[in-house]
Design a protein around this motif. Structure first.
Motif, short mmCIF file in Angstrom:
data_model
loop_
_atom_site.label_atom_id
_atom_site.label_comp_id
_atom_site.label_asym_id
_atom_site.label_seq_id
_atom_site.Cartn_x
_atom_site.Cartn_y
_atom_site.Cartn_z
N GLU A 140 0.86 -1.19 0.00
CA GLU A 140 0.00 0.00 0.00
C GLU A 140 0.89 1.23 0.00
OE1 GLU A 140 -3.27 -0.33 2.95
OE2 GLU A 140 -2.46 -2.34 3.16
N ASN A 141 0.41 2.30 -0.61
CA ASN A 141 1.20 3.52 -0.67
C ASN A 141 1.13 4.25 0.67
OD1 ASN A 141 2.83 4.66 -2.71
ND2 ASN A 141 1.48 6.43 -2.79
N GLY A 142 2.05 5.18 0.87
CA GLY A 142 1.94 6.03 2.06
C GLY A 142 2.64 5.44 3.26
N LEU A 143 2.53 6.16 4.38
CA LEU A 143 3.25 5.78 5.60
C LEU A 143 2.41 4.80 6.41
CD1 LEU A 143 4.44 9.37 6.59
CD2 LEU A 143 5.73 7.60 5.40
N ARG A 144 2.92 3.58 6.56
CA ARG A 144 2.12 2.55 7.23
C ARG A 144 2.86 1.90 8.39
NH1 ARG A 144 -2.05 0.31 4.90
NH2 ARG A 144 -2.28 -0.22 7.08
N ALA A 145 3.91 2.58 8.88
CA ALA A 145 4.70 2.07 10.03
C ALA A 145 5.15 0.63 9.82
CB ALA A 145 3.89 2.21 11.33
N GLY A 146 5.59 0.34 8.59
CA GLY A 146 6.14 -0.98 8.29
C GLY A 146 5.09 -2.07 8.14
N LYS A 147 3.79 -1.69 8.15
CA LYS A 147 2.77 -2.73 8.17
C LYS A 147 1.88 -2.76 6.91
CE LYS A 147 2.04 -1.36 12.42
NZ LYS A 147 1.39 -1.09 13.68
N VAL A 161 -6.04 -9.49 0.41
CA VAL A 161 -5.52 -8.13 0.61
C VAL A 161 -6.36 -7.13 -0.19
CG1 VAL A 161 -3.54 -6.60 0.24
CG2 VAL A 161 -3.16 -8.93 1.08
N LEU A 162 -6.64 -7.49 -1.44
CA LEU A 162 -7.41 -6.58 -2.31
C LEU A 162 -8.79 -6.29 -1.72
CD1 LEU A 162 -6.57 -7.82 -5.92
CD2 LEU A 162 -5.99 -5.62 -4.89
N GLN A 163 -9.38 -7.31 -1.08
CA GLN A 163 -10.71 -7.13 -0.49
C GLN A 163 -10.70 -6.08 0.62
OE1 GLN A 163 -13.50 -8.61 -1.36
NE2 GLN A 163 -12.78 -10.22 -2.73
N GLU A 164 -9.55 -5.94 1.25
CA GLU A 164 -9.47 -5.07 2.44
C GLU A 164 -9.12 -3.63 2.14
OE1 GLU A 164 -7.43 -6.20 5.85
OE2 GLU A 164 -8.72 -7.94 6.18
N ILE A 165 -8.65 -3.37 0.92
CA ILE A 165 -8.20 -2.00 0.65
C ILE A 165 -9.01 -1.37 -0.47
CG2 ILE A 165 -5.84 -2.27 1.50
CD1 ILE A 165 -4.91 -2.86 -1.23
N GLU A 166 -9.02 -0.06 -0.47
CA GLU A 166 -9.74 0.67 -1.51
C GLU A 166 -8.73 1.39 -2.37
OE1 GLU A 166 -13.62 3.22 -1.00
OE2 GLU A 166 -13.51 1.31 0.09
N LEU A 167 -8.72 1.06 -3.65
CA LEU A 167 -7.73 1.66 -4.55
C LEU A 167 -8.31 2.83 -5.31
CD1 LEU A 167 -5.81 -1.27 -6.22
CD2 LEU A 167 -5.31 0.04 -4.19
N ASP A 168 -7.54 3.90 -5.39
CA ASP A 168 -7.85 4.99 -6.31
C ASP A 168 -6.55 5.75 -6.56
OD1 ASP A 168 -7.47 6.84 -4.18
OD2 ASP A 168 -9.51 6.43 -3.49
N SER A 169 -6.63 6.86 -7.28
CA SER A 169 -5.39 7.53 -7.66
C SER A 169 -4.65 8.08 -6.43
CB SER A 169 -5.66 8.64 -8.67
OG SER A 169 -6.62 9.51 -8.12
N GLU A 170 -5.37 8.35 -5.36
CA GLU A 170 -4.72 8.80 -4.11
C GLU A 170 -4.08 7.64 -3.36
OE1 GLU A 170 -5.06 12.28 -2.57
OE2 GLU A 170 -5.03 12.35 -4.77
N ASN A 171 -4.66 6.47 -3.52
CA ASN A 171 -4.18 5.28 -2.80
C ASN A 171 -3.82 4.16 -3.76
OD1 ASN A 171 -4.67 6.17 0.00
ND2 ASN A 171 -6.79 6.27 -0.75
N PRO A 172 -2.73 4.33 -4.49
CA PRO A 172 -2.36 3.27 -5.42
C PRO A 172 -1.79 2.04 -4.69
CG PRO A 172 -0.74 5.03 -5.49
CD PRO A 172 -1.80 5.46 -4.52
#
Ligand code: AMP
Ligand code: GLY
Length: 422
Positions: A140-147, A161-172
């Motif tokens: 996942e993009n962004g700061l995730r504290a190593g997780k 994993v895909l089921q748990e996250i929401e993808l868009d241009s802000e969150n590639p």
């Protein structure tokens, strides 16, 4: 000199105790434990206000510990006001805060890294995974504290994993090939294309012994790492650090600060797993105690265009992280750190303890200032370090100290830290 250190975790406590050997330290946003080491403690505040405080106190240099203040532009504010600060601008800090930005720099500079694709649409990611060979690594993009990283052995695990996250241009989502090899951390103190490399270290990211289970912020570290020979270290500096700093400068986002390269030695040579825009945690808790010369003085020298010499002890330093039960999942309990642990550390001339996530609970019955206890206030609670002539010596001494000092405690720690370094 008067040095301000921003942040309140283990990395910042290690920085404070290193810098305080030579200078007066003002802590900003520090922890209860940091407040005991610093000559003055300020709360976290807006960057303009903190800059006012720095001016008022005649701060000679500000050092920024964590990634969040960097990503929100603390360096830009201080620099615009002519205040010396060691850390990357918001633009340069993207090397950590945006994995897509980091990959772009590496591609431009020819820095070796895993083959990857960036997805902003879950269906496109699914089609790609349908034909990929596993394992694949989903980030996942962004700061995730190593997780935010999952190594998926199968298509089904990737689907979860895909089921748990929401993808868009802000969150590639970045999907990259799995690299097999030996991991280590190389951190340099940089200013533009000029830099001083710190001793190599190795983190232990998974929660379980044998490097199994979910990834954490890091469960222990060792420095130096015997398996990383001088030739191999020099190759990593030449193939990764030099071209990355040159590319960032050429792109108009020169990097000042601690540049952390998470590297892996594969059968095909060194590859970058990630960059961070700051010191590694828990790596710096075992690197900084080995630095014998004045760190803050060296940083000011770098900012002035010099190439300072940093004196490093030949000794090993090994650190074991204590975590709250449940970490890195939901924490079920925030234990007290037993006073027997502090006594054991105090009694051992080569041991030390750095608080990562604790709070001080004064003992109201006692009424004395000294009375009270340290309670866990986070997933990773503290790191206990041990210096010695060999990894085995550090490990044996430290495990004995922990068994003794933590008898009956609910705190968790790995007993195999350091066994992957040679
Ligand atoms: P990161 O947050 O990117 O450092 O990833 C956390 C951990 O996941 C790393 O320290 C590695 O152990 C593992 N990892 C990340 N990317 C890869 C990869 N491409 N191949 C193998 N392991 C990886
Ligand atoms: N120890 C890894 C990190 O600081 O991100």
């Amino acid at each position: 000199m008067k040095i301000m250190i921003v942040g309140g975790g283990g990395r910042e406590m290690a920085l404070v105790s290193t810098v305080a050997r030579f200078h007066e330290v003002v802590a900003a946003g520090g922890s209860d434990a940091i407040a005991q080491l610093a000559s003055e403690s300020l709360p976290m505040m807006a960057w303009e206000e903190l800059a006012d405080e720095a001016v008022r106190r005649g701060i000679d240099l500000t050092i920024v510990g964590p990634e969040a203040p960097l990503a929100s532009g603390i360096v830009d504010v201080f620099t615009a006001r002519g205040l010396p600060i060691f850390g990357p601008t918001r633009a340069a800090a993207q090397i950590e805060s945006s994995k897509a930005f980091a990959k772009e720099i590496m591609t431009q500079a020819g820095v070796p890294t895993a083959a990857f694709q960036v997805f902003t649409d879950a269906d496109a990611a699914r089609s790609y995974l349908d034909t990929a060979s596993f394992p694949q690594v989903l980030k996942e993009n962004g700061l995730r504290a190593g997780k935010g990283v999952t190594i998926c052995g199968t298509r089904e695990e990737a689907e979860a994993v895909l089921q748990e996250i929401e993808l868009d241009s802000e969150n590639p989502l970045l999907i990259e090939d799995f690299l097999d090899g030996f991991e280590f951390s190389l951190i340099v103190m940089a200013h533009g294309t000029n830099f001083v490399a710190l001793p190599v270290a190795q983190d232990h990211k998974p929660i379980g012994e044998g490097n199994t289970g979910a990834n954490t912020g890091g469960m222990g570290a060792i420095s130096p790492v015997p398996r990383v020979t001088q030739a191999f270290y020099d190759e990593a500096v030449a193939r990764v650090i030099v071209p990355t700093l040159a590319q960032m400068t050429a792109n108009g986002t020169p990097f000042t600060g601690f540049l952390y390269a998470g590297l892996i030695q594969t059968a095909a040579g060194v590859r970058v797993i990630e960059f961070n825009a700051r010191l590694g945690d828990p790596e710096c808790e075992v690197i900084l105690p080995r630095i014998e010369s004045d760190l803050a003085g060296a940083l000011l020298d770098l900012l002035a265009g010099g190439t300072p010499q940093v004196q490093v002890s030949e000794e090993f330093c090994l650190g074991i992280v204590l975590s709250s039960p449940g970490y890195p999942g939901t924490i079920s309990q925030y234990p007290e750190i037993p006073s027997s642990l502090f006594e054991a550390v105090e009694a051992h001339p080569r041991a030390d303890i750095v608080h990562m996530g604790t709070r001080f609970a004064p003992d109201s019955d006692c009424g004395s200032e000294a009375g009270g206890s340290w309670i866990a206030a986070g997933g990773r609670v503290a790191i206990v370090t041990m210096k010695g002539a060999s990894i085995d010596e550090c490990r044996t001494q430290l495990l004995a100290l922990l068994e003794d000092g933590l008898a009956g405690s609910e705190l968790y720690w790995r007993r195999d830290i350091g066994t992957f370094a040679s």
